[in-house]
Motif scaffolding. Structure first.
Motif, PDB file in Angstrom:
ATOM      1  N   SER A  97     -29.126  13.978  34.908  1.00 38.54           N
ATOM      2  CA  SER A  97     -28.574  12.992  33.973  1.00 38.54           C
ATOM      3  C   SER A  97     -29.690  12.109  33.413  1.00 38.54           C
ATOM      4  CB  SER A  97     -27.540  12.121  34.665  1.00 38.54           C
ATOM      5  OG  SER A  97     -28.177  11.021  35.266  1.00 38.54           O
ATOM      6  N   LEU A  98     -29.360  11.382  32.360  1.00 40.60           N
ATOM      7  CA  LEU A  98     -30.377  10.517  31.752  1.00 40.60           C
ATOM      8  C   LEU A  98     -30.806   9.401  32.690  1.00 40.60           C
ATOM      9  CD1 LEU A  98     -29.260   7.933  29.093  1.00 40.60           C
ATOM     10  CD2 LEU A  98     -27.750   8.674  30.919  1.00 40.60           C
ATOM     11  N   LEU A  99     -30.019   9.133  33.738  1.00 41.84           N
ATOM     12  CA  LEU A  99     -30.346   8.006  34.615  1.00 41.84           C
ATOM     13  C   LEU A  99     -31.725   8.143  35.245  1.00 41.84           C
ATOM     14  CD1 LEU A  99     -27.044   7.114  36.491  1.00 41.84           C
ATOM     15  CD2 LEU A  99     -28.108   5.988  34.531  1.00 41.84           C
ATOM     16  N   ASP A 248     -13.840  -3.251  38.106  1.00 42.88           N
ATOM     17  CA  ASP A 248     -14.126  -4.390  38.989  1.00 42.88           C
ATOM     18  C   ASP A 248     -14.258  -5.697  38.206  1.00 42.88           C
ATOM     19  OD1 ASP A 248     -13.976  -2.950  41.326  1.00 42.88           O
ATOM     20  OD2 ASP A 248     -16.099  -2.416  41.320  1.00 42.88           O
ATOM     21  N   TRP A 249     -14.753  -5.620  36.980  1.00 44.07           N
ATOM     22  CA  TRP A 249     -14.835  -6.843  36.162  1.00 44.07           C
ATOM     23  C   TRP A 249     -13.415  -7.393  35.938  1.00 44.07           C
ATOM     24  CZ3 TRP A 249     -17.223  -7.099  30.509  1.00 44.07           C
ATOM     25  CH2 TRP A 249     -17.449  -8.436  30.176  1.00 44.07           C
ATOM     26  N   LEU A 250     -12.491  -6.492  35.597  1.00 44.02           N
ATOM     27  CA  LEU A 250     -11.100  -6.902  35.382  1.00 44.02           C
ATOM     28  C   LEU A 250     -10.483  -7.425  36.692  1.00 44.02           C
ATOM     29  CD1 LEU A 250      -8.538  -7.097  33.655  1.00 44.02           C
ATOM     30  CD2 LEU A 250      -8.165  -4.644  34.014  1.00 44.02           C
ATOM     31  N   PRO A 287     -19.608  -7.355  39.139  1.00 45.74           N
ATOM     32  CA  PRO A 287     -19.369  -6.030  39.715  1.00 45.74           C
ATOM     33  C   PRO A 287     -20.678  -5.354  40.106  1.00 45.74           C
ATOM     34  CG  PRO A 287     -18.259  -6.252  37.573  1.00 45.74           C
ATOM     35  CD  PRO A 287     -19.099  -7.485  37.772  1.00 45.74           C
ATOM     36  N   THR A 288     -21.691  -5.481  39.275  1.00 44.04           N
ATOM     37  CA  THR A 288     -22.965  -4.808  39.538  1.00 44.04           C
ATOM     38  C   THR A 288     -23.855  -5.721  40.387  1.00 44.04           C
ATOM     39  OG1 THR A 288     -23.508  -5.603  37.334  1.00 44.04           O
ATOM     40  CG2 THR A 288     -23.080  -3.260  37.552  1.00 44.04           C
ATOM     41  N   GLN A 289     -23.568  -5.744  41.704  1.00 40.86           N
ATOM     42  CA  GLN A 289     -24.325  -6.609  42.618  1.00 40.86           C
ATOM     43  C   GLN A 289     -25.775  -6.161  42.722  1.00 40.86           C
ATOM     44  OE1 GLN A 289     -22.895  -9.014  45.308  1.00 40.86           O
ATOM     45  NE2 GLN A 289     -21.724  -9.263  43.443  1.00 40.86           N
ATOM     46  N   LEU A 366     -27.794 -11.508  34.367  1.00 41.20           N
ATOM     47  CA  LEU A 366     -28.444 -10.192  34.322  1.00 41.20           C
ATOM     48  C   LEU A 366     -27.462  -9.073  34.670  1.00 41.20           C
ATOM     49  CD1 LEU A 366     -31.835 -11.201  35.966  1.00 41.20           C
ATOM     50  CD2 LEU A 366     -31.452 -10.530  33.584  1.00 41.20           C
ATOM     51  N   SER A 367     -26.168  -9.375  34.611  1.00 38.49           N
ATOM     52  CA  SER A 367     -25.153  -8.417  35.084  1.00 38.49           C
ATOM     53  C   SER A 367     -25.152  -7.103  34.323  1.00 38.49           C
ATOM     54  CB  SER A 367     -23.765  -9.052  35.010  1.00 38.49           C
ATOM     55  OG  SER A 367     -23.755 -10.219  35.779  1.00 38.49           O
ATOM     56  N   PHE A 368     -25.603  -7.100  33.065  1.00 38.65           N
ATOM     57  CA  PHE A 368     -25.684  -5.847  32.309  1.00 38.65           C
ATOM     58  C   PHE A 368     -27.107  -5.285  32.331  1.00 38.65           C
ATOM     59  CE2 PHE A 368     -21.841  -7.662  30.247  1.00 38.65           C
ATOM     60  CZ  PHE A 368     -20.984  -6.581  30.433  1.00 38.65           C
ATOM     61  N   ILE A 382     -17.371  -2.541  24.618  1.00 40.08           N
ATOM     62  CA  ILE A 382     -16.152  -1.820  25.028  1.00 40.08           C
ATOM     63  C   ILE A 382     -15.634  -2.407  26.346  1.00 40.08           C
ATOM     64  CG2 ILE A 382     -15.274   0.415  25.846  1.00 40.08           C
ATOM     65  CD1 ILE A 382     -17.125   1.741  23.765  1.00 40.08           C
ATOM     66  N   ALA A 383     -16.548  -2.621  27.290  1.00 41.69           N
ATOM     67  CA  ALA A 383     -16.131  -3.181  28.590  1.00 41.69           C
ATOM     68  C   ALA A 383     -15.472  -4.542  28.389  1.00 41.69           C
ATOM     69  CB  ALA A 383     -17.337  -3.294  29.509  1.00 41.69           C
ATOM     70  N   GLU A 384     -16.042  -5.336  27.480  1.00 44.71           N
ATOM     71  CA  GLU A 384     -15.502  -6.678  27.250  1.00 44.71           C
ATOM     72  C   GLU A 384     -14.091  -6.603  26.643  1.00 44.71           C
ATOM     73  OE1 GLU A 384     -18.163  -9.222  25.038  1.00 44.71           O
ATOM     74  OE2 GLU A 384     -16.475 -10.557  24.616  1.00 44.71           O
TER      75      GLU A 384
HETATM   76  C1  HEM Z   1     -17.300   1.070  28.831  1.00 48.50           C
HETATM   77  C2  HEM Z   1     -18.030   0.457  29.730  1.00 48.50           C
HETATM   78  C3  HEM Z   1     -19.468   0.841  30.093  1.00 48.50           C
HETATM   79  C4  HEM Z   1     -20.209   1.936  29.758  1.00 48.50           C
HETATM   80  C5  HEM Z   1     -19.796   3.122  28.895  1.00 48.50           C
HETATM   81  C6  HEM Z   1     -21.507   1.780  30.376  1.00 48.50           C
HETATM   82  C7  HEM Z   1     -22.563   2.678  30.265  1.00 48.50           C
HETATM   83  C8  HEM Z   1     -23.817   2.522  30.792  1.00 48.50           C
HETATM   84  C9  HEM Z   1     -24.890   3.501  30.711  1.00 48.50           C
HETATM   85  C10 HEM Z   1     -24.811   4.854  30.016  1.00 48.50           C
HETATM   86  C11 HEM Z   1     -25.959   2.974  31.345  1.00 48.50           C
HETATM   87  C12 HEM Z   1     -27.329   3.672  31.536  1.00 48.50           C
HETATM   88  C13 HEM Z   1     -28.283   3.212  30.466  1.00 48.50           C
HETATM   89  C14 HEM Z   1     -29.613   3.938  30.534  1.00 48.50           C
HETATM   90  O1  HEM Z   1     -30.062   4.411  31.586  1.00 48.50           O
HETATM   91  O2  HEM Z   1     -30.234   3.996  29.475  1.00 48.50           O
HETATM   92  C15 HEM Z   1     -25.573   1.672  31.837  1.00 48.50           C
HETATM   93  C16 HEM Z   1     -26.402   0.840  32.505  1.00 48.50           C
HETATM   94  C17 HEM Z   1     -25.987  -0.311  33.061  1.00 48.50           C
HETATM   95  N1  HEM Z   1     -24.715  -0.858  33.015  1.00 48.50           N
HETATM   96 FE1  HEM Z   1     -23.155  -0.205  31.970  1.00 48.50          FE
HETATM   97  N2  HEM Z   1     -21.527   0.606  31.100  1.00 48.50           N
HETATM   98  C18 HEM Z   1     -20.293   0.007  30.953  1.00 48.50           C
HETATM   99  C19 HEM Z   1     -19.863  -1.160  31.531  1.00 48.50           C
HETATM  100  C20 HEM Z   1     -20.650  -1.940  32.321  1.00 48.50           C
HETATM  101  C21 HEM Z   1     -20.224  -3.151  32.972  1.00 48.50           C
HETATM  102  C22 HEM Z   1     -18.814  -3.752  32.901  1.00 48.50           C
HETATM  103  C23 HEM Z   1     -21.294  -3.632  33.658  1.00 48.50           C
HETATM  104  C24 HEM Z   1     -21.416  -4.869  34.492  1.00 48.50           C
HETATM  105  C25 HEM Z   1     -20.669  -5.922  34.397  1.00 48.50           C
HETATM  106  C26 HEM Z   1     -22.407  -2.728  33.440  1.00 48.50           C
HETATM  107  C27 HEM Z   1     -23.680  -2.878  33.956  1.00 48.50           C
HETATM  108  C28 HEM Z   1     -24.733  -2.024  33.744  1.00 48.50           C
HETATM  109  C29 HEM Z   1     -26.062  -2.250  34.268  1.00 48.50           C
HETATM  110  C30 HEM Z   1     -26.513  -3.408  35.142  1.00 48.50           C
HETATM  111  C31 HEM Z   1     -26.857  -1.191  33.820  1.00 48.50           C
HETATM  112  C32 HEM Z   1     -28.364  -1.053  33.981  1.00 48.50           C
HETATM  113  C33 HEM Z   1     -28.817  -0.350  35.197  1.00 48.50           C
HETATM  114  C34 HEM Z   1     -30.321  -0.333  35.283  1.00 48.50           C
HETATM  115  O3  HEM Z   1     -31.026  -1.284  34.977  1.00 48.50           O
HETATM  116  O4  HEM Z   1     -30.793   0.684  35.706  1.00 48.50           O
HETATM  117  N3  HEM Z   1     -21.974  -1.713  32.614  1.00 48.50           N
HETATM  118  N4  HEM Z   1     -24.263   1.405  31.496  1.00 48.50           N
END
Ligand code: HEM
Length: 435
Positions: A97-99, A248-250, A287-289, A366-368, A382-384
């Motif tokens: 995966s891209l991760l 978990d956010w909800l 959610p993302t501890q 920094l939650s996202f 979308i999540a929001e």
């Molecule tokens: C529809 C909802 C969501 C989708 C489709 C989604 C999708 C993704 C994807 C594809 C990545 C990987 C990005 C990459 O490696 O380039 C990512 C990373 C991440 N997402 Fe989301 N996400 C969603 C909701 C959330 C929510 C609700 C949170 C937290 C409140 C969250 C927190 C994070 C974090 C912290 C990362 C970064 C991880 C890192 O630094 O390695 N996401 N998300």
């Protein structure tokens, strides 16, 4: 053959303790005081890693992909990791995966996914979410009581994503169950991942034959020449990364509104309260501890610690969000020490206060994540929408909803990574369906 792991520091803390699951805020306060912004931790089988809980340090690590890579091949502990290690699916999953891709390959794939989500029309998303949320409330509304996790929060994001992906309705329930069970690590996570990737393969084959107005069709159209495995893995990441933290956010937002007197969840007109509660959760109960992870590409100083090339870093997003440095509540000495990377190593200031209630009204948490691997902006939107609409529909339909157990009885799933409730038992005046 595995060789015994050596701790990175003699005072390393086991990460898998109850306190990370129950009430992590005081634990982070203690860790910050004892170890500073970069804490030596032990994962299962005593595998060592660093838990980064300083806001400035998490910002730095996530913003510098050259020094802190996402490539697990760099790990200096591979010789110590048992073949059946329970965290393997989380830290270094098999598959492509891209991760765990880096550089231009990662940038290309992340852009394709982000663009596919950006094309989701916000008004349509809100309407889908309202319709699905209403249908879920219809299912349990007459009972007068419900565990909101099982009946609502763990289902809504999944069903919305299924709609955006064009997933056939008869495939959704099995996949939803597997994902819920897969929230634990180990064998269940492996099974859930396998089923998810297989489902995405089938979906891709169907969309190749007959493209539609959905996420997989857009990903296919934007990826000429990409292999089926790569695309299925990326769609699986998108689906799981979308469903789990949003659920978990909800759930954590509804918990806050049902337990904290500052949020009048029983007032039908509490819409302003929903946004405030969502923001507070991202600061205080995200959610993302803890996010896995990054690997140091060279020997480097981070805050008070000297890291070696190949060391694993876990991003302690909850710890960083609570860093007194960003809340302006710390004593001047501690602030200065932290600024110079010395927090916790000075004996002067005593326990550093963590913020007690609420959190700043801004979105500097920094939650996202942060930097090029942060959660894509369209995913955040979308999540929001799903979280806000889910909370609003529930409170509109069940205006007198309240907890049916004492707040202290609520428990969290035993995970140091994603923070969410086991159950959220409630009662309310029965309502008839809208369908
Ligand atoms: C529809 C909802 C969501 C989708 C489709 C989604 C999708 C993704 C994807 C594809 C990545 C990987 C990005 C990459 O490696 O380039 C990512 C990373 C991440 N997402 Fe989301 N996400 C969603 C909701 C959330 C929510 C609700 C949170 C937290 C409140 C969250 C927190 C994070 C974090 C912290 C990362 C970064 C991880 C890192 O630094 O390695 N996401 N998300």
């Amino acid at each position: 053959m595995t060789v015994p792991a050596r701790p990175l520091a003699p005072d390393a803390v086991p990460l898998d303790t109850d306190r990370f699951h129950t009430d992590p805020v005081p634990l982070y306060r203690e860790l910050r005081h004892r170890h500073g912004s970069v804490v030596p931790v032990l994962l299962p089988s005593d595998i060592p890693a660093w838990l980064v809980i300083g806001y400035r340090e998490v910002h730095r690590v996530s913003g510098d992909a050259d020094t802190y890579t996402r490539d697990p091949a760099r790990w200096n502990q591979w010789a110590s990791v048992p073949a059946d290690w329970p965290l393997l699916p989380l830290i270094a999953p098999r598959g492509a995966s891209l991760l765990h891709t880096v550089g231009t390959a990662h940038a290309r794939r992340a852009t394709v996914l982000s663009d596919a989500l950006e094309a989701v029309e916000p008004g349509e998303l809100r309407r889908h979410t309202e319709r699905i949320a209403d249908a879920l409330v219809d299912d349990f509304g007459l009972d007068g009581r419900a565990d909101l996790v099982a009946a609502y929060t763990a289902r809504l994001p999944f069903l919305v994503l299924a709609e955006l992906f064009g997933l056939p309705a008869d495939e959704a329930p099995e996949l939803g169950d597997a994902l819920r069970r897969g929230m634990a690590s180990g064998a269940a996570a492996n099974r859930a991942r396998g089923l998810l990737v297989e489902t995405m393969r089938r979906l891709l084959a169907a969309r190749r034959a007959a493209p539609g107005a959905d996420v997989p069709s857009r990903v296919l159209a934007a990826s000429p020449g990409a292999g089926e495995t790569e695309l299925a893995e990326d769609l699986a990441v998108l689906f799981a990364a979308g469903h789990l933290p949003t659920a978990d956010w909800l759930g954590n937002t509804l918990r806050l509104m049902l337990t904290d007197a500052r949020y009048a969840a029983s007032d039908a007109g509490g819409r302003l309260g929903v946004e405030r509660a969502m923001n507070e959760v991202l600061w205080r109960d995200t959610p993302t501890q803890t996010v896995v992870g990054r690997w140091a590409t060279r020997d480097v100083q981070l805050g008070p610690r000297q890291l070696r090339a190949g060391d694993l870093l876990l991003l302690g997003l909850q710890g960083a969000n609570g860093d007194p440095l960003v809340h302006g509540t710390s004593a001047p000495v501690a602030t200065a020490a932290a600024l110079y990377g010395l927090s916790g190593l000075v004996s002067e200031p005593g326990p550093v206060p963590e913020p007690v209630a609420g959190g700043p009204a801004n979105s500097a948490y920094l939650s996202f994540g942060h930097g090029e691997r942060r959660c894509p902006f369209p995913a955040q939107e979308i999540a929001e929408t799903v979280t806000r609409t889910g909370a609003e529909v529930l409170l509109d339909r069940l205006p007198d909803i309240e907890l049916s157990v004492a707040a202290e009885e609520l428990t969290y799933r035993p995970s140091s990574w994603l923070r969410g409730l086991d159950a959220l038992p409630t009662r309310f005046a029965p309502v008839a369906g809208r369908r």
